[in-house]
Design a protein around this motif. Sequence first.
Motif, PDB file in Angstrom:
ATOM      1  N   THR A  62     -57.617  -4.795  21.596  1.00 23.39           N
ATOM      2  CA  THR A  62     -57.396  -5.729  22.709  1.00 23.39           C
ATOM      3  C   THR A  62     -58.577  -5.790  23.667  1.00 23.39           C
ATOM      4  OG1 THR A  62     -56.227  -3.993  23.954  1.00 23.39           O
ATOM      5  CG2 THR A  62     -54.885  -5.554  22.660  1.00 23.39           C
ATOM      6  N   LYS A  63     -59.700  -5.206  23.305  1.00 25.07           N
ATOM      7  CA  LYS A  63     -60.907  -5.266  24.157  1.00 25.07           C
ATOM      8  C   LYS A  63     -61.417  -6.683  24.241  1.00 25.07           C
ATOM      9  CE  LYS A  63     -62.698  -0.653  23.786  1.00 25.07           C
ATOM     10  NZ  LYS A  63     -63.796   0.183  23.419  1.00 25.07           N
ATOM     11  N   MET A  76     -46.385   0.531  25.973  1.00 25.70           N
ATOM     12  CA  MET A  76     -47.562  -0.173  25.488  1.00 25.70           C
ATOM     13  C   MET A  76     -47.354  -1.683  25.567  1.00 25.70           C
ATOM     14  SD  MET A  76     -49.269  -0.016  21.731  1.00 25.70           S
ATOM     15  CE  MET A  76     -47.945  -0.994  21.052  1.00 25.70           C
ATOM     16  N   ILE A 108     -51.808   4.043  20.592  1.00 26.36           N
ATOM     17  CA  ILE A 108     -52.505   3.665  21.832  1.00 26.36           C
ATOM     18  C   ILE A 108     -53.995   3.422  21.564  1.00 26.36           C
ATOM     19  CG2 ILE A 108     -53.198   4.529  24.104  1.00 26.36           C
ATOM     20  CD1 ILE A 108     -50.398   5.959  24.135  1.00 26.36           C
ATOM     21  N   LYS A 109     -54.621   4.281  20.764  1.00 26.85           N
ATOM     22  CA  LYS A 109     -56.039   4.132  20.438  1.00 26.85           C
ATOM     23  C   LYS A 109     -56.289   2.809  19.705  1.00 26.85           C
ATOM     24  CE  LYS A 109     -57.970   6.161  16.906  1.00 26.85           C
ATOM     25  NZ  LYS A 109     -58.417   7.150  15.943  1.00 26.85           N
ATOM     26  N   THR A 110     -55.434   2.481  18.758  1.00 29.57           N
ATOM     27  CA  THR A 110     -55.605   1.239  18.000  1.00 29.57           C
ATOM     28  C   THR A 110     -55.408   0.029  18.902  1.00 29.57           C
ATOM     29  OG1 THR A 110     -54.842   2.367  15.997  1.00 29.57           O
ATOM     30  CG2 THR A 110     -54.833  -0.043  15.956  1.00 29.57           C
ATOM     31  N   MET A 111     -54.413   0.081  19.759  1.00 34.07           N
ATOM     32  CA  MET A 111     -54.166  -1.050  20.667  1.00 34.07           C
ATOM     33  C   MET A 111     -55.349  -1.245  21.616  1.00 34.07           C
ATOM     34  SD  MET A 111     -52.230  -3.515  21.512  1.00 34.07           S
ATOM     35  CE  MET A 111     -50.475  -3.506  21.539  1.00 34.07           C
ATOM     36  N   LYS A 112     -55.859  -0.187  22.194  1.00 39.11           N
ATOM     37  CA  LYS A 112     -57.017  -0.290  23.083  1.00 39.11           C
ATOM     38  C   LYS A 112     -58.199  -0.923  22.376  1.00 39.11           C
ATOM     39  CE  LYS A 112     -56.302   3.592  26.223  1.00 39.11           C
ATOM     40  NZ  LYS A 112     -56.794   4.927  26.619  1.00 39.11           N
ATOM     41  N   LYS A 113     -58.465  -0.464  21.165  1.00 40.68           N
ATOM     42  CA  LYS A 113     -59.604  -0.965  20.385  1.00 40.68           C
ATOM     43  C   LYS A 113     -59.463  -2.452  20.082  1.00 40.68           C
ATOM     44  CE  LYS A 113     -61.713  -0.421  15.865  1.00 40.68           C
ATOM     45  NZ  LYS A 113     -61.602   0.251  14.577  1.00 40.68           N
ATOM     46  N   LYS A 130     -47.856  -2.725  29.153  1.00 34.95           N
ATOM     47  CA  LYS A 130     -49.242  -2.557  29.607  1.00 34.95           C
ATOM     48  C   LYS A 130     -50.170  -3.630  29.039  1.00 34.95           C
ATOM     49  CE  LYS A 130     -52.970   0.823  29.759  1.00 34.95           C
ATOM     50  NZ  LYS A 130     -53.380   2.190  29.495  1.00 34.95           N
ATOM     51  N   TYR A 131     -49.946  -4.046  27.797  1.00 38.06           N
ATOM     52  CA  TYR A 131     -50.833  -4.999  27.130  1.00 38.06           C
ATOM     53  C   TYR A 131     -50.206  -6.391  26.979  1.00 38.06           C
ATOM     54  CZ  TYR A 131     -53.730  -0.984  26.023  1.00 38.06           C
ATOM     55  OH  TYR A 131     -54.530   0.129  26.124  1.00 38.06           O
ATOM     56  N   THR A 154     -52.480  -9.483  26.567  1.00 36.77           N
ATOM     57  CA  THR A 154     -53.389  -9.602  25.427  1.00 36.77           C
ATOM     58  C   THR A 154     -52.731  -9.340  24.079  1.00 36.77           C
ATOM     59  OG1 THR A 154     -54.054  -7.297  25.728  1.00 36.77           O
ATOM     60  CG2 THR A 154     -55.449  -8.993  26.760  1.00 36.77           C
TER      61      THR A 154
END
Length: 106
Positions: free
Chosen positions: A105-106, A44, A98-103, A47-48, A51
């Motif tokens: 870093t949008k 993770m 992963i769900k929290t990170m995606k949310k 990947k991020y 951001t």
Amino acid sequence: MAFIRSMNDFHKKMDAAEGKVVVLDFYATWYGPCKDMDKSVKSMAGKYSTTAMVIKSNVDKFLDLVDQYKIKSMPTFIFLRGTTRLARFRGADEHNLIKTMKKLTK
């Protein structure tokens, strides 16, 4: 992904994050669920990396941070932007991480 070496190092890393989402990963090297999450956290972080910044804090070494963030179990993940807490959860839950990170870093 960065590991804290001192409290001064922690403050420098937080300052360097400048607007990025910071994920504080409170872990212990000897605890199985923390070890289980290590691969996901590393992936993770890569990947991020544009951001977000993942900062790992060993609960056995940085008791001031454990007290400051009221850590009661491991692993605990705290998501910040500057001094604003965006989210927090505990436990070895790769899907939630992963769900929290995606949310955030949008």
